[in-house]
Write an enzyme that holds these catalytic residues in place. Sequence first.
Site, short mmCIF file in Angstrom:
data_model
loop_
_atom_site.label_atom_id
_atom_site.label_comp_id
_atom_site.label_asym_id
_atom_site.label_seq_id
_atom_site.Cartn_x
_atom_site.Cartn_y
_atom_site.Cartn_z
N ASP A 111 0.86 -1.18 0.00
CA ASP A 111 0.00 0.00 0.00
C ASP A 111 0.89 1.24 0.00
O ASP A 111 2.00 1.20 0.53
CB ASP A 111 -0.90 0.02 1.24
CG ASP A 111 -1.97 -1.05 1.21
OD1 ASP A 111 -2.44 -1.40 0.11
OD2 ASP A 111 -2.35 -1.54 2.28
N ASP A 129 -7.07 -1.22 -4.58
CA ASP A 129 -8.13 -0.84 -3.64
C ASP A 129 -9.02 0.25 -4.24
O ASP A 129 -10.25 0.22 -4.12
CB ASP A 129 -7.54 -0.32 -2.33
CG ASP A 129 -6.71 -1.35 -1.59
OD1 ASP A 129 -6.97 -2.55 -1.74
OD2 ASP A 129 -5.80 -0.93 -0.85
#
Length: 152
Positions: A111, A129
């Site tokens: 991330d 995401d």
Amino acid sequence: MIYYVIALFVIAIDQISKWLIVKNMELGTSIPIIDNVLYITSHRNRGAAWGILENKMWFFYIITVVFVVFIVFYMKKYAKTDKLLGISLGLILGGAIGNFIDRVFRQEVVDFIHVYIFSYNYPVFNIADSALCIGVVLIIIQTLLEGKKAKE
């Protein structure tokens, strides 16, 4: 079908961006893009959103495979006649596979998009995401619009 191209595009951008983060940033380092709003932060997640179900990789493997099969089936059945649904499912499929690749090959998800919303430190996320969320929001919007049309 164009919707699979959308999924492949999401996967490619997701994996390239994650590779750039892993190769060029130390874990935990952060680069400000817009102070107090947007940062590029090297982060790893061994769970789902907000770190839930941390270190439950087999659960994610099974759920993702079932989910991807369902999305592909749904795309084949309905996307031919509904462009917005096809685009939405392409985004969702690409996002699901993008994070699945990380889980299989890294045992964690890379991330790096770090946002502060009105001083709330939102969990760090990635392109996959984002694609998943955008796809879901588009489906919700379409469902609401169809419900409104049905009432008229």
